[in-house]
Design a protein around this motif. Structure first.
Motif, PDB file in Angstrom:
ATOM      1  N   ILE A  90       0.831  -1.197   0.000  1.00 11.76           N
ATOM      2  CA  ILE A  90       0.000   0.000   0.000  1.00 11.76           C
ATOM      3  C   ILE A  90       0.866   1.247   0.000  1.00 11.76           C
ATOM      4  N   SER A  91       0.388   2.294  -0.635  1.00 11.96           N
ATOM      5  CA  SER A  91       1.128   3.550  -0.714  1.00 11.96           C
ATOM      6  C   SER A  91       1.276   4.189   0.665  1.00 11.96           C
ATOM      7  N   ALA A  92       2.440   4.778   0.896  1.00 12.54           N
ATOM      8  CA  ALA A  92       2.647   5.519   2.145  1.00 12.54           C
ATOM      9  C   ALA A  92       1.653   6.673   2.240  1.00 12.54           C
ATOM     10  N   ARG A  93       1.295   7.263   1.104  1.00 17.05           N
ATOM     11  CA  ARG A  93       0.320   8.360   1.108  1.00 17.05           C
ATOM     12  C   ARG A  93      -1.003   7.925   1.724  1.00 17.05           C
ATOM     13  N   CYS A  94      -1.453   6.759   1.362  1.00 18.21           N
ATOM     14  CA  CYS A  94      -2.746   6.276   1.860  1.00 18.21           C
ATOM     15  C   CYS A  94      -2.739   6.157   3.378  1.00 18.21           C
ATOM     16  N   MET A  95      -1.749   5.486   3.923  1.00 18.46           N
ATOM     17  CA  MET A  95      -1.699   5.271   5.367  1.00 18.46           C
ATOM     18  C   MET A  95      -1.468   6.572   6.129  1.00 18.46           C
ATOM     19  N   LEU A  96      -0.578   7.426   5.620  1.00 19.24           N
ATOM     20  CA  LEU A  96      -0.268   8.659   6.331  1.00 19.24           C
ATOM     21  C   LEU A  96      -1.432   9.642   6.287  1.00 19.24           C
ATOM     22  N   THR A  97      -2.276   9.539   5.271  1.00 21.60           N
ATOM     23  CA  THR A  97      -3.489  10.354   5.261  1.00 21.60           C
ATOM     24  C   THR A  97      -4.352  10.031   6.474  1.00 21.60           C
ATOM     25  N   ILE A  98      -4.504   8.736   6.751  1.00 21.97           N
ATOM     26  CA  ILE A  98      -5.281   8.315   7.912  1.00 21.97           C
ATOM     27  C   ILE A  98      -4.583   8.729   9.201  1.00 21.97           C
ATOM     28  N   PHE A  99      -3.273   8.515   9.259  1.00 22.93           N
ATOM     29  CA  PHE A  99      -2.523   8.890  10.465  1.00 22.93           C
ATOM     30  C   PHE A  99      -2.708  10.375  10.778  1.00 22.93           C
ATOM     31  N   GLN A 100      -2.642  11.198   9.730  1.00 20.87           N
ATOM     32  CA  GLN A 100      -2.744  12.634   9.953  1.00 20.87           C
ATOM     33  C   GLN A 100      -4.111  13.002  10.518  1.00 20.87           C
ATOM     34  N   LEU A 101      -5.146  12.411   9.985  1.00 21.23           N
ATOM     35  CA  LEU A 101      -6.482  12.697  10.505  1.00 21.23           C
ATOM     36  C   LEU A 101      -6.620  12.242  11.953  1.00 21.23           C
ATOM     37  N   PHE A 102      -6.119  11.046  12.256  1.00 20.97           N
ATOM     38  CA  PHE A 102      -6.194  10.548  13.624  1.00 20.97           C
ATOM     39  C   PHE A 102      -5.400  11.443  14.574  1.00 20.97           C
ATOM     40  N   ALA A 103      -4.307  11.995  14.103  1.00 20.21           N
ATOM     41  CA  ALA A 103      -3.414  12.756  14.976  1.00 20.21           C
ATOM     42  C   ALA A 103      -3.964  14.127  15.333  1.00 20.21           C
ATOM     43  N   VAL A 104      -4.705  14.754  14.432  1.00 23.25           N
ATOM     44  CA  VAL A 104      -5.103  16.143  14.678  1.00 23.25           C
ATOM     45  C   VAL A 104      -6.599  16.325  14.850  1.00 23.25           C
ATOM     46  N   ARG A 105      -7.394  15.320  14.516  1.00 21.74           N
ATOM     47  CA  ARG A 105      -8.835  15.470  14.642  1.00 21.74           C
ATOM     48  C   ARG A 105      -9.373  14.380  15.561  1.00 21.74           C
TER      49      ARG A 105
END
Length: 736
Positions: free
Chosen positions: A415-430
């Protein structure tokens, strides 16, 4: 073409599966299985409100598809340069946040060792201070960090420790609201639509406003169009909602006999609700939530505990427990990782190092800038990125693989790093992003019916069982399509022959295999459409197993076998949530009789386990009986006590092409909703939007497609093709 084969069994035996295979064949089989049977997720992630004319230009990656690789590389390089050339103050702030991230999580890990984790409502700061003092001889940094943070804004954040208050202030810069709210009951939550974790409203409802309120634009009568939407999946339904609301005349044409697409469900002849996949609603599904509020379906969501639970071999449970008395991201996320039993101590430490040096930390101060950095990482796998940042293989195997497989049906190595990090970013700030909800019952009853009713009230005509054969279009001297006028579709009602249908505008709201079939050789002369061939879809198998007891009840065997009481309200024993596993082939699963009881609970019956086999490649050639038996054995592996129960009914749904494969380097091939061909638009979660292929991604794509169409309709008068007037004359004559 669908072919049907029926195998009958005596009525005393349980009915078994209805199966859609990747060859579009539907097969009905029956088989009892018991204990002794040996058969085998635009710059922002929100759809922002508009002010005047709401047009959104296609992403830069799509402006020059003939040189897509070089264009993509330039975007990636510029993003990396921005990441490296930030102003010193910003770099210093991000570095300090990274150190704080590692420090807090590391001290939390020490807290797990010394005090068995965070207990009840104990203050995180007190735990940090206690554990730091206890280990001051070997771990000096956190003491000074906590001391410094305690001196920041001590008088401003009296309800929480000073360091938490300052972190909350940083998070509020990214529009994450950390204010505490009073506890409310489930019924009150359903009534007002404010739901969140730990019975406290963490959900930022302002992010739903665009989807909930619609475009707000009414197209003048002389510019209204007759529009056809091909596909009645979530993307097509949402597109039609905004177009109809704006005043356009909309028809939806769907090849299946039900709406919903990959989120579709139906009832078999024995009254069992069957669906294609396991559908969970993350708290960051702002646009989908807005749509549900618009049609009155938001009350149909059941809030789950703010945990992500992993079930391992033998019934051992690990979890990411985000519950923290109303304190949200990123603090509750740090606490969840520090206290999780799913990872060992060293894996937690390496995990903290990797995430602390990721764009996720930057997102606390600059969400959009961090998203640009995340998009620049689409050309590598998550494993490559994670290991390069100092992560561990243990973290991938035990935690990130199950999550990747649940989100995109492929593991971290693919899986693309972009896909996973998109989720990580949302979890981290929202704070709300990691909160889970599930429907009260089946998608057809509790999601699609309210949308269909909304469309019907606005004059939208939905035609089921009609397959679009080809588009009708003009071509230039080189044979390249320039303007679409409609399409040829199969006759309605199962009749013979095809019918030519003329429209001002056509929206192809399809999935990857659907759009690839629709685009012919002429269309593929256009680089944007040729690029769609670079996209692929992932196979998946969804298995339902019904038992005469409660499979996920791990502690009390008597409760496990209690099925005589009225348990229709989700009050049966067991785990009422989405579940993950790193030890079996179904990465995510749930007991639908608990999580969504209105349609899936049956009086006198127990669990209805719904298990998603990902990746599903090896299961595609297998018979439905063998798939069901293999899944049953995996359930026994996770829940040994379930061997004492009888599996009374099974169902298998195989999809050879499901979600689009979010592999590295594929993001640049995703087309915009607005195409180079006049009057032709696209929708579907595979089209370009910053979220992953999901219900939210489909919703966002539908809103974007409607944005483009409404804006274009305000600019130019409609035309229905060169022979529109002739057709109108013919129709008038026929009526006469």
């Amino acid at each position: 073409t669908h072919t049907h084969t029926h195998t009958h069994t005596p009525t005393t035996q349980p009915r078994s599966s209805i199966t859609f295979s990747h060859t579009n064949r539907t097969r009905h089989t029956t088989r009892p299985i018991g204990p002794n049977t040996h058969a085998r997720a635009q710059t922002n992630t929100d759809h922002k409100p508009h002010t005047t004319r709401r047009t959104r230009p296609p992403p830069p990656l799509r402006t020059n598809m003939s040189d897509s690789k070089s264009s993509y590389e330039s975007i990636k390089t510029s993003a990396l340069e921005r990441q490296q050339n930030n102003n010193p103050a910003s770099k210093t702030t991000t570095t300090l946040l990274s150190l704080l991230f590692v420090g807090v999580l590391s001290v939390g890990v020490l807290g797990v060792i010394a005090n068995n984790g965070f207990v009840g409502e104990h203050s995180v700061a007190s735990v940090l201070t206690r554990n730091s003092a206890a280990s001051s001889s070997t771990f000096k940094m956190p003491i000074s960090t906590i001391s410094a943070l305690n001196n920041i804004g001590a008088n401003k954040f009296q309800s929480t420790p000073a360091w938490m208050g300052e972190m909350s202030k940083l998070v509020s810069i990214s529009n994450v609201h950390q204010t505490r709210r009073s506890k409310i009951s489930r019924s009150a939550i359903a009534d007002i639509g404010v739901v969140g974790s730990d019975k406290e409203g963490l959900l930022d409802t302002s992010r739903m406003q665009r989807a909930e309120q619609g475009s707000g634009i009414k197209v003048p009568a002389e510019k209204q169009r007759r529009i056809a939407v091909i596909g009645a999946g979530l993307a097509g339904l949402v597109t039609a909602m905004d177009l109809a609301e704006a005043g356009h005349q909309v028809d939806i044409v769907e090849s299946r006999q039900f709406v919903g697409g990959k989120v579709g469900s139906w009832v078999d002849k024995d009254g069992n609700h069957v669906e294609m996949g396991l559908h969970v609603f993350f708290g960051c599904y702002y646009n989908l939530f807005g749509i549900m509020r618009r049609v009155g379906a938001f009350k149909n969501l059941r809030l789950k505990e703010h945990t992500h639970t992993f079930v391992n071999t033998g019934g051992e449970v690990g979890a990411l427990d985000f519950r923290m008395g109303g304190i949200g991201a990123p603090i509750n996320g740090l606490k969840a990782f520090a206290t999780s039993k799913q990872l060992d101590i060293m894996d937690k430490f390496y995990n903290a190092i990797a995430l602390a040096t990721s764009p996720v930390v930057k997102a606390l101060l600059d969400f959009d800038g961090a998203m640009e950095d995340v998009r620049a990482l689409d050309d590598i796998t998550f494993t490559e990125w994670f290991m390069r940042q100092g992560g561990s293989r243990g973290s991938i195997n035990r935690m990130w693989d199950p999550i990747a497989l649940a989100l995109g049906f492929i593991d971290c190595d693919h899986i693309s790093a972009r896909c996973m990090l998109t989720i990580f970013q949302l979890f981290a700030v929202r704070s709300e992003a990691s909160v889970l909800r599930m429907l009260e019952g089946s998608p057809h009853e509790f999601l699609h019916k309210p949308i269909v009713d909304y469309l019907s009230e606005r004059g939208v005509n939905i035609q089921l069982g009609r397959r679009v054969k080809e588009l009708i279009y003009d071509k230039d001297a080189n044979g390249v399509p320039t303007k679409v006028h409609g399409f040829v579709a199969s006759a309605p009602g199962g009749g013979t022959g095809d019918e030519r249908l003329e429209y001002d505008t056509v929206v192809a709201a399809l999935d990857v295999p659907g759009i690839q079939k629709l685009l012919n050789d002429d269309m593929r002369k256009i680089p944007e459409f040729k690029a769609v061939d670079e996209l692929d879809a992932v196979p998946v198998a969804t298995v339902q197993l019904r038992f005469d007891g409660w499979v996920t009840e791990l502690e009390d065997e008597d409760l496990m076998k209690t099925i005589n009481e009225n348990q229709a309200n989700g009050n049966a024993p067991g785990l009422d949530n989405l579940l993950y596993s790193a030890d079996v082939d179904f990465s995510c699963f749930a007991d639908l009789a608990l999580t969504s009881p209105s349609d899936y609970y049956k009086p006198g019956e127990g669990s209805l386990m719904q298990c998603v086999l990902t990746p599903g490649d090896k299961y595609m050639p297998m018979s439905t009986e063998d798939i069901a038996q293999a899944t049953l054995e995996m359930v026994h592996k996770l829940f040994p006590s379930s061997k004492k129960l009888k599996c009374t009914w099974t169902n298998v749904v195989k999809l050879g092409q499901s979600l689009y494969r979010e592999a590295p380097g594929k993001d640049k091939f995703r087309p915009s909703q607005k195409t180079p061909v006049e009057n032709l638009y696209l929708a579907g979660s595979y089209t370009y939007q910053d979220y992953i292929d999901s219900m939210e991604g489909a919703t966002k794509s539908g809103l974007l497609a409607a944005d483009f169409i409404i804006a274009d309709s305000l600019k130019t008068p409609p035309t229905r093709g060169p022979d529109a007037s002739i057709l109108q004359t013919q129709k008038a004559g026929a009526l006469a």
